[in-house]
Design a protein around this motif. Structure first.
Motif, PDB file in Angstrom:
ATOM      1  N   VAL A   1      41.106  40.771  61.247  1.00  0.00           N
ATOM      2  CA  VAL A   1      41.107  41.980  62.069  1.00  0.00           C
ATOM      3  C   VAL A   1      42.525  42.352  62.520  1.00  0.00           C
ATOM      4  CG1 VAL A   1      40.770  40.757  64.255  1.00  0.00           C
ATOM      5  CG2 VAL A   1      39.933  43.112  64.003  1.00  0.00           C
ATOM      6  N   GLN A   2      43.433  41.335  62.647  1.00  0.00           N
ATOM      7  CA  GLN A   2      44.785  41.624  63.091  1.00  0.00           C
ATOM      8  C   GLN A   2      45.545  42.500  62.101  1.00  0.00           C
ATOM      9  OE1 GLN A   2      43.296  38.746  63.080  1.00  0.00           O
ATOM     10  NE2 GLN A   2      44.066  37.273  64.637  1.00  0.00           N
ATOM     11  N   SER A   3      45.093  42.471  60.805  1.00  0.00           N
ATOM     12  CA  SER A   3      45.795  43.260  59.791  1.00  0.00           C
ATOM     13  C   SER A   3      45.582  44.754  59.992  1.00  0.00           C
ATOM     14  CB  SER A   3      45.351  42.833  58.388  1.00  0.00           C
ATOM     15  OG  SER A   3      43.957  43.103  58.207  1.00  0.00           O
ATOM     16  N   PHE A   4      44.563  45.122  60.822  1.00  0.00           N
ATOM     17  CA  PHE A   4      44.322  46.550  61.078  1.00  0.00           C
ATOM     18  C   PHE A   4      44.959  47.026  62.400  1.00  0.00           C
ATOM     19  CE2 PHE A   4      40.810  44.907  58.517  1.00  0.00           C
ATOM     20  CZ  PHE A   4      40.887  45.732  57.414  1.00  0.00           C
ATOM     21  N   TYR A   5      45.622  46.095  63.089  1.00  0.00           N
ATOM     22  CA  TYR A   5      46.339  46.468  64.311  1.00  0.00           C
ATOM     23  C   TYR A   5      47.696  47.080  63.957  1.00  0.00           C
ATOM     24  CZ  TYR A   5      43.200  43.427  67.034  1.00  0.00           C
ATOM     25  OH  TYR A   5      42.112  42.852  67.619  1.00  0.00           O
ATOM     26  N   THR A   6      48.243  47.817  64.912  1.00  0.00           N
ATOM     27  CA  THR A   6      49.673  48.167  64.832  1.00  0.00           C
ATOM     28  C   THR A   6      50.483  46.924  65.184  1.00  0.00           C
ATOM     29  OG1 THR A   6      49.769  48.852  67.146  1.00  0.00           O
ATOM     30  CG2 THR A   6      49.239  50.558  65.508  1.00  0.00           C
ATOM     31  N   ILE A   7      51.709  46.944  64.922  1.00  0.00           N
ATOM     32  CA  ILE A   7      52.543  45.759  65.139  1.00  0.00           C
ATOM     33  C   ILE A   7      52.486  45.317  66.586  1.00  0.00           C
ATOM     34  CG2 ILE A   7      54.912  44.887  65.107  1.00  0.00           C
ATOM     35  CD1 ILE A   7      55.433  46.628  62.681  1.00  0.00           C
ATOM     36  N   GLY A   8      52.579  46.287  67.506  1.00  0.00           N
ATOM     37  CA  GLY A   8      52.548  45.927  68.913  1.00  0.00           C
ATOM     38  C   GLY A   8      51.229  45.297  69.312  1.00  0.00           C
ATOM     39  N   SER A   9      50.127  45.854  68.836  1.00  0.00           N
ATOM     40  CA  SER A   9      48.813  45.303  69.173  1.00  0.00           C
ATOM     41  C   SER A   9      48.622  43.937  68.544  1.00  0.00           C
ATOM     42  CB  SER A   9      47.718  46.258  68.722  1.00  0.00           C
ATOM     43  OG  SER A   9      47.790  47.470  69.436  1.00  0.00           O
ATOM     44  N   ARG A  10      49.182  43.739  67.328  1.00  0.00           N
ATOM     45  CA  ARG A  10      49.066  42.434  66.681  1.00  0.00           C
ATOM     46  C   ARG A  10      49.765  41.367  67.530  1.00  0.00           C
ATOM     47  NH1 ARG A  10      51.188  42.401  60.740  1.00  0.00           N
ATOM     48  NH2 ARG A  10      49.669  44.110  60.732  1.00  0.00           N
ATOM     49  N   ILE A  11      50.930  41.693  68.011  1.00  0.00           N
ATOM     50  CA  ILE A  11      51.654  40.736  68.854  1.00  0.00           C
ATOM     51  C   ILE A  11      50.873  40.489  70.143  1.00  0.00           C
ATOM     52  CG2 ILE A  11      53.762  40.385  70.168  1.00  0.00           C
ATOM     53  CD1 ILE A  11      55.227  41.983  68.012  1.00  0.00           C
ATOM     54  N   PHE A  12      50.295  41.541  70.706  1.00  0.00           N
ATOM     55  CA  PHE A  12      49.529  41.404  71.929  1.00  0.00           C
ATOM     56  C   PHE A  12      48.313  40.510  71.705  1.00  0.00           C
ATOM     57  CE2 PHE A  12      46.112  42.803  74.749  1.00  0.00           C
ATOM     58  CZ  PHE A  12      46.719  42.644  75.987  1.00  0.00           C
TER      59      PHE A  12
ATOM     60  N   VAL B   1      36.865  39.488  59.538  1.00  0.00           N
ATOM     61  CA  VAL B   1      35.809  40.420  59.901  1.00  0.00           C
ATOM     62  C   VAL B   1      34.590  40.086  59.059  1.00  0.00           C
ATOM     63  CG1 VAL B   1      35.113  42.825  60.034  1.00  0.00           C
ATOM     64  CG2 VAL B   1      37.484  42.188  60.512  1.00  0.00           C
ATOM     65  N   ALA B   2      33.467  39.784  59.756  1.00  0.00           N
ATOM     66  CA  ALA B   2      32.239  39.441  59.051  1.00  0.00           C
ATOM     67  C   ALA B   2      31.279  40.615  58.995  1.00  0.00           C
ATOM     68  CB  ALA B   2      31.566  38.235  59.726  1.00  0.00           C
ATOM     69  N   ARG B   3      31.394  41.508  59.956  1.00  0.00           N
ATOM     70  CA  ARG B   3      30.481  42.642  59.959  1.00  0.00           C
ATOM     71  C   ARG B   3      31.158  43.789  60.692  1.00  0.00           C
ATOM     72  NH1 ARG B   3      24.214  42.685  62.214  1.00  0.00           N
ATOM     73  NH2 ARG B   3      23.641  44.723  61.305  1.00  0.00           N
ATOM     74  N   VAL B   4      30.877  45.027  60.289  1.00  0.00           N
ATOM     75  CA  VAL B   4      31.459  46.213  60.903  1.00  0.00           C
ATOM     76  C   VAL B   4      30.457  47.345  60.784  1.00  0.00           C
ATOM     77  CG1 VAL B   4      32.602  46.910  58.751  1.00  0.00           C
ATOM     78  CG2 VAL B   4      33.451  47.769  60.958  1.00  0.00           C
ATOM     79  N   ASN B   5      30.383  48.190  61.797  1.00  0.00           N
ATOM     80  CA  ASN B   5      29.447  49.296  61.716  1.00  0.00           C
ATOM     81  C   ASN B   5      30.136  50.528  61.162  1.00  0.00           C
ATOM     82  OD1 ASN B   5      30.956  50.117  63.876  1.00  0.00           O
ATOM     83  ND2 ASN B   5      29.231  50.680  65.170  1.00  0.00           N
ATOM     84  N   GLN B   6      29.305  51.515  60.851  1.00  0.00           N
ATOM     85  CA  GLN B   6      29.812  52.731  60.204  1.00  0.00           C
ATOM     86  C   GLN B   6      30.678  53.555  61.161  1.00  0.00           C
ATOM     87  OE1 GLN B   6      29.324  53.359  56.936  1.00  0.00           O
ATOM     88  NE2 GLN B   6      30.796  55.090  57.205  1.00  0.00           N
ATOM     89  N   THR B   7      30.392  53.492  62.427  1.00  0.00           N
ATOM     90  CA  THR B   7      31.196  54.282  63.399  1.00  0.00           C
ATOM     91  C   THR B   7      32.654  53.887  63.330  1.00  0.00           C
ATOM     92  OG1 THR B   7      29.275  54.482  64.852  1.00  0.00           O
ATOM     93  CG2 THR B   7      31.437  54.839  65.831  1.00  0.00           C
ATOM     94  N   PHE B   8      32.939  52.590  63.290  1.00  0.00           N
ATOM     95  CA  PHE B   8      34.333  52.155  63.208  1.00  0.00           C
ATOM     96  C   PHE B   8      34.964  52.614  61.921  1.00  0.00           C
ATOM     97  CE2 PHE B   8      37.566  49.069  62.054  1.00  0.00           C
ATOM     98  CZ  PHE B   8      38.375  49.065  63.187  1.00  0.00           C
ATOM     99  N   LEU B   9      34.156  52.525  60.809  1.00  0.00           N
ATOM    100  CA  LEU B   9      34.703  52.952  59.522  1.00  0.00           C
ATOM    101  C   LEU B   9      35.017  54.442  59.524  1.00  0.00           C
ATOM    102  CD1 LEU B   9      32.369  50.887  57.119  1.00  0.00           C
ATOM    103  CD2 LEU B   9      34.708  50.356  57.808  1.00  0.00           C
ATOM    104  N   ASP B  10      34.131  55.230  60.149  1.00  0.00           N
ATOM    105  CA  ASP B  10      34.401  56.676  60.209  1.00  0.00           C
ATOM    106  C   ASP B  10      35.671  56.959  61.020  1.00  0.00           C
ATOM    107  OD1 ASP B  10      32.134  57.110  58.723  1.00  0.00           O
ATOM    108  OD2 ASP B  10      30.854  57.531  60.478  1.00  0.00           O
TER     109      ASP B  10
ATOM    110  N   ASP C   1      36.967  47.438  52.426  1.00  0.00           N
ATOM    111  CA  ASP C   1      38.366  47.289  52.838  1.00  0.00           C
ATOM    112  C   ASP C   1      38.503  46.474  54.101  1.00  0.00           C
ATOM    113  OD1 ASP C   1      39.114  48.915  50.730  1.00  0.00           O
ATOM    114  OD2 ASP C   1      39.071  50.773  51.957  1.00  0.00           O
ATOM    115  N   VAL C   2      37.394  46.341  54.819  1.00  0.00           N
ATOM    116  CA  VAL C   2      37.480  45.689  56.126  1.00  0.00           C
ATOM    117  C   VAL C   2      36.886  44.280  56.068  1.00  0.00           C
ATOM    118  CG1 VAL C   2      36.759  45.819  58.536  1.00  0.00           C
ATOM    119  CG2 VAL C   2      37.394  47.912  57.309  1.00  0.00           C
ATOM    120  N   LEU C   3      35.689  44.158  55.435  1.00  0.00           N
ATOM    121  CA  LEU C   3      35.023  42.879  55.426  1.00  0.00           C
ATOM    122  C   LEU C   3      35.854  41.860  54.658  1.00  0.00           C
ATOM    123  CD1 LEU C   3      31.320  44.007  54.778  1.00  0.00           C
ATOM    124  CD2 LEU C   3      32.385  43.345  56.950  1.00  0.00           C
ATOM    125  N   GLY C   4      35.923  40.673  55.235  1.00  0.00           N
ATOM    126  CA  GLY C   4      36.662  39.588  54.605  1.00  0.00           C
ATOM    127  C   GLY C   4      38.152  39.605  54.937  1.00  0.00           C
ATOM    128  N   HIS C   5      38.614  40.603  55.684  1.00  0.00           N
ATOM    129  CA  HIS C   5      40.029  40.670  56.064  1.00  0.00           C
ATOM    130  C   HIS C   5      40.183  40.346  57.555  1.00  0.00           C
ATOM    131  CE1 HIS C   5      41.329  42.496  52.241  1.00  0.00           C
ATOM    132  NE2 HIS C   5      40.140  43.135  52.272  1.00  0.00           N
TER     133      HIS C   5
END
Length: 822
Positions: free
Chosen positions: A62-73, A39-48, A56-60
């Motif tokens: 994006v799959q790490s914020f999915y649920t297991i099922g969504s990550r597999i998808f 993740v290179a950029r994120v807006n405040q709406t998503f953070l809220d 916590d989000v930048l530099g990580h």
């Protein structure tokens, strides 16, 4: 062209936001993701929405914020699609919030390429789909609920369809079990039926396990559901999870259905409601089946009792009715039936037996029985228990382990016998319910007692009739008379048929045959009075028509004699002139010696007591040649069901013509056998045959002296030998005649030589009639060991013996013999 409208002043500051503010405060989440997923950029709406900090989000990835099922998808579907299409829209992704909860979103992903450098990045737009997913879940739940309801309705409809075709209560278990298995996936379904009189629940069905009955005061779920009259659910982590619903009809609990489930099974509210519905529907079906069974059972019982009553009414005599009774009871109501008829306090029945189609054995003395197994002895204790039981069935245990019921047979406030039933009925145990058996016993007791009373009445009437039919017959060489009387076989009750023969003057003989309407003692009594009245009137030398007119006057004072039919004829023995009259009676039949038989249809009028007939009594007259025979008879001889009367008259004429050469006594018997086929009919039959011819005749007047008996015996021996009577037969006849004459001399005249004993003998065919008459006055003989043997001796030597004491004494004897061939 007009300028577009300008915004109002209060909204101008809001519309002049910077691009950064628009990005950060957009109504959706924005993420810029490098090709490796960072993740290179994120807006405040998503953070809220997710509760993360920007760091916590930048530099990580994006799959790490999915649920297991969504990550597999993402790895299996989203990535390949972006590679092929460079754009995906409306993809459902579940993000994991900072607190661990899930965020349902719809994601649009677009691949952006830098034309100068050729690098790529992913621009991800995230829309909050929480409300939409909730709506979709609710919609799915409703759809599933509708599908379950449709399945439940189908289950109910199938159960109702199966229940509608059931006509036995025990068969209702199968559709209920099928409904429980299909609707709830129950591992076990059992139906318990409630016994209304005993308040006991019993497992029903042909495949029901051997489970002990449950009483309503127990603590089990079945009893609790009955007491509560509603569904009872027992959810347990153990293996005993179950739900019990009552079978209800018209607010009455008829039983319960118990559904068993696996451990931990939760029962939904709609399932509980379905259980209630199943209980109501099955309860109503069970009530309908029970009402149908009750109606069918009552109809069968009524039909059986009616059939039993008809069958008993057709049997004559208490013993015959008892035989028919036990034959009808087996196997309908049991494997064995036994009737004991009692007199007073002792079991005194007519000993008889019948064998059932199944091979039953005969009973012991004093009972009538049918069915398998031997007789069932009834002890005095059992009799006392039945007598004191108030009419209720008394259970019994037989010597071989059989179980039975003893029922009292009562009539007119008295116990007349006992009925015993053992074994199971052929079709259903409901046929042996106590109320039905008590009703049956009451009917049987009354039918047997009626038969006993009828037997007494018949015996009295039979004795009366016999005494009236047997009388002195006139003897003359110029005519012979033979009679036959046969009672009906369809009823043993005597009727009012009669015959009579008497002299009306020195040279004339009168014959009469009559039929009184009705049966029994009343008819027999009326017959005797009419017979005596006809004889008395005819002896005054009245013509046949005058005799009938006098009888019309007589029956006005004798109600039972009204509508009586009779045929009266008077034959002048010197001239052969026959005068006759018929009052509603079948016509006499005349057989001339050399001509065909013919009926005498003249001289007819209506029955006695009819108004028109009494004013026009007619008679007829004709000359009868010697050698002729005349038949008078009652309608029972010629009438048959389903046959015209003229057909019966034709058969009688043919039978008489075919036997014209037979001796008179044999002729009367042969005609009776031929017309009745060797059996009786539906009515009594009376036949009188008169032969106008000179038969062999012996006559002697002997003075009342014992010394004159020897010449009498010699003359009688000589006459019998001349008539081809076998010698051994001669000795018996002569000895009987000598004994009767000696009694007349000793007791009638007291050895007075002025008295005269008349001896007359006639032979018709192979039948000899012997008459010894005196006009003396008999005294009672003194008792002595050597006296009183003469009558017994005459009775053994002759076939028939009648003593007629009127004006003097006449001894009438008859013997049949075989002629000596020459």
């Amino acid at each position: 062209m007009a300028d577009p409208p300008q915004p109002a002043d209060p909204f101008v500051p809001l519309l002049e936001e910077s691009a950064e503010d628009l990005y950060e405060g957009a109504p959706c989440g924005y993420l810029s993701v490098l090709p490796d997923g960072t993740v290179a950029r994120v807006n405040q709406t998503f953070l809220d929405w997710t509760g993360y900090r920007r760091t916590d989000v930048l530099g990580h990835r994006v799959q790490s914020f999915y649920t297991i099922g969504s990550r597999i998808f993402h790895e299996t579907h989203l990535g390949p699609l972006l590679h092929m299409q460079s754009e995906v829209r409306g993809i459902a992704i579940e993000f994991r919030r900072a607190d661990g909860s899930r965020l349902d979103t719809l994601v649009n992903v677009v691949v952006r390429r830098n034309p100068n450098t050729g690098s790529t990045a992913l621009r991800m737009t995230v829309f909050d789909a929480t409300d939409r997913r909730s709506y979709e879940r609710e919609l799915l739940n409703e759809r599933r609920r509708a599908e379950r309801n449709a399945a439940h309705i189908r289950v109910l409809q199938e159960m109702e369809a199966h229940c509608a075709s059931i006509d036995r209560a025990e068969d209702i278990v199968a559709p209920i079990v099928a409904a429980g298995t299909e609707a709830f996936d129950a591992t076990e379904t059992a139906v318990w039926l409630l016994h209304p009189q005993e308040s006991v629940l019993t497992v029903a069905g042909p495949d029901a396990p051997a489970t002990a009955p449950a009483t309503l005061d127990e603590s089990g779920p079945e009893a609790h559901a009955v007491r509560l009259a509603d569904v009872v659910v027992f959810e347990s982590p153990g293996p005993d999870a179950r739900a019990v619903t009552p079978l209800v009809a018209d607010e009455r609990v008829l039983g319960v259905v118990s559904f068993g489930f696996p451990a931990g099974r939760r029962i939904a509210a709609d399932e509980v409601q379905l259980m209630r519905t199943i209980g109501r529907q099955a309860g109503q079906a069970l009530e309908r089946v029970r009402l149908h069974e009750e109606t069918a059972r009552r109809a069968w019982q009524s039909a059986y009792l009616a059939r039993l009553s008809r069958a008993l009414d057709e049997a004559v005599g208490s013993a015959d009715r008892a035989r028919r009774l036990v034959a009808l009871l087996v196997p309908e109501l049991g494997e064995y039936a036994q009737v004991s008829l009692v007199e007073g306090e002792q079991a005194e029945g007519t000993s008889s037996s019948v064998r059932s189609p199944t091979g039953g054995t005969g009973p012991a003395d004093g009972v009538i029985a049918a069915g398998s197994g031997g007789p069932w002895p009834i002890s005095a204790q059992v009799r006392a228990a039945v007598r004191s039981g108030g009419g209720a069935p008394v259970p019994l245990a037989g010597p071989d382990g059989r179980r039975g019921l003893a029922l009292p047979l009562r009539a007119r406030n008295a116990m007349i016998g006992m009925l015993l039933l053992a074994g199971e009925p052929a079709a259903s145990s409901d046929r042996s319910e106590p109320d039905f058996l008590l009703d049956l016993a009451d009917r049987v007791g009354l039918a047997l007692d009626n038969a006993r009373l009828a037997e007494q009445d018949r015996e009295v009437a039979r004795i009366l009739q016999r005494s009236l039919l047997i009388s002195e017959r006139p003897t003359d060489s110029r005519f012979q008379v033979a009679t036959v009387y046969r009672p009906a076989v369809e009823t043993l009750e005597v009727g009012g048929d009669w015959y009579d023969t008497f002299t009306t003057s020195t040279g004339s003989v009168g014959v009469v045959v009559g039929d009184v309407v009705g049966r029994g003692i009343r008819a027999a009594s009326a017959m005797g009075q009419l017979r005596s009245a006809v004889r008395a009137v005819a002896k005054t030398r009245c013509s046949p028509a005058t005799v009938l007119r006098h009888m019309d006057d007589f029956v006005t004072t004798l109600e039972a004699g009204q509508m009586t039919t009779l045929a009266y004829a008077e034959l002048a023995l010197d001239t052969g002139v026959l005068r006759y009259a018929c009052a509603g009676h079948p016509p006499p039949l005349l057989l001339p010696p050399h001509a065909a038989p013919r009926y005498l249809w003249d001289g007819r009028s209506g029955p006695l007591g009819t108004h028109t007939a009494s004013r026009s009594r007619r008679e007829a007259e004709l000359s009868v040649p010697r050698g002729s025979r005349l038949l008078l008879y009652t309608d029972g001889l010629v009438e048959r069901r389903g046959e015209r009367i003229d057909q019966g008259l034709g058969r009688l004429a043919e039978a008489l013509d075919a036997r014209r050469t037979a001796p008179l006594g044999a002729l009367a018997q042969q005609l009776s056998d031929a017309m009745l086929d060797g059996e009786g009919g539906h009515d009594d039959t009376c036949l009188l045959a008169l032969a106008f011819e000179a038969a062999p005749r012996f006559h002697a007047d002997v003075p009342a002296e014992v010394t004159r008996l020897s010449p009498l015996r010699a003359r009688l021996h000589e006459w019998l030998a001349g008539c081809d009577v076998p010698e051994p037969e001669q000795y018996g006849i002569v000895l009987a005649c000598s004994e009767a004459a000696a009694n007349a001399i000793e007791h009638g005249y007291q050895s007075d030589p002025s008295g005269v004993v008349s001896v007359t003998a006639t032979i018709d065919g192979d039948i000899l009639d012997l008459r010894i008459s005196d006009s003396g006055r008999w005294l009672a003989p003194q008792a002595s060991a050597d006296r009183g043997r003469g009558m017994a001796l005459m009775g053994r030597l002759m076939d028939d013996l009648v003593v007629d004491r009127g004006e003097g004494t006449s001894v009438l004897m008859r013997r049949q013999f075989r002629r000596t061939t020459r």
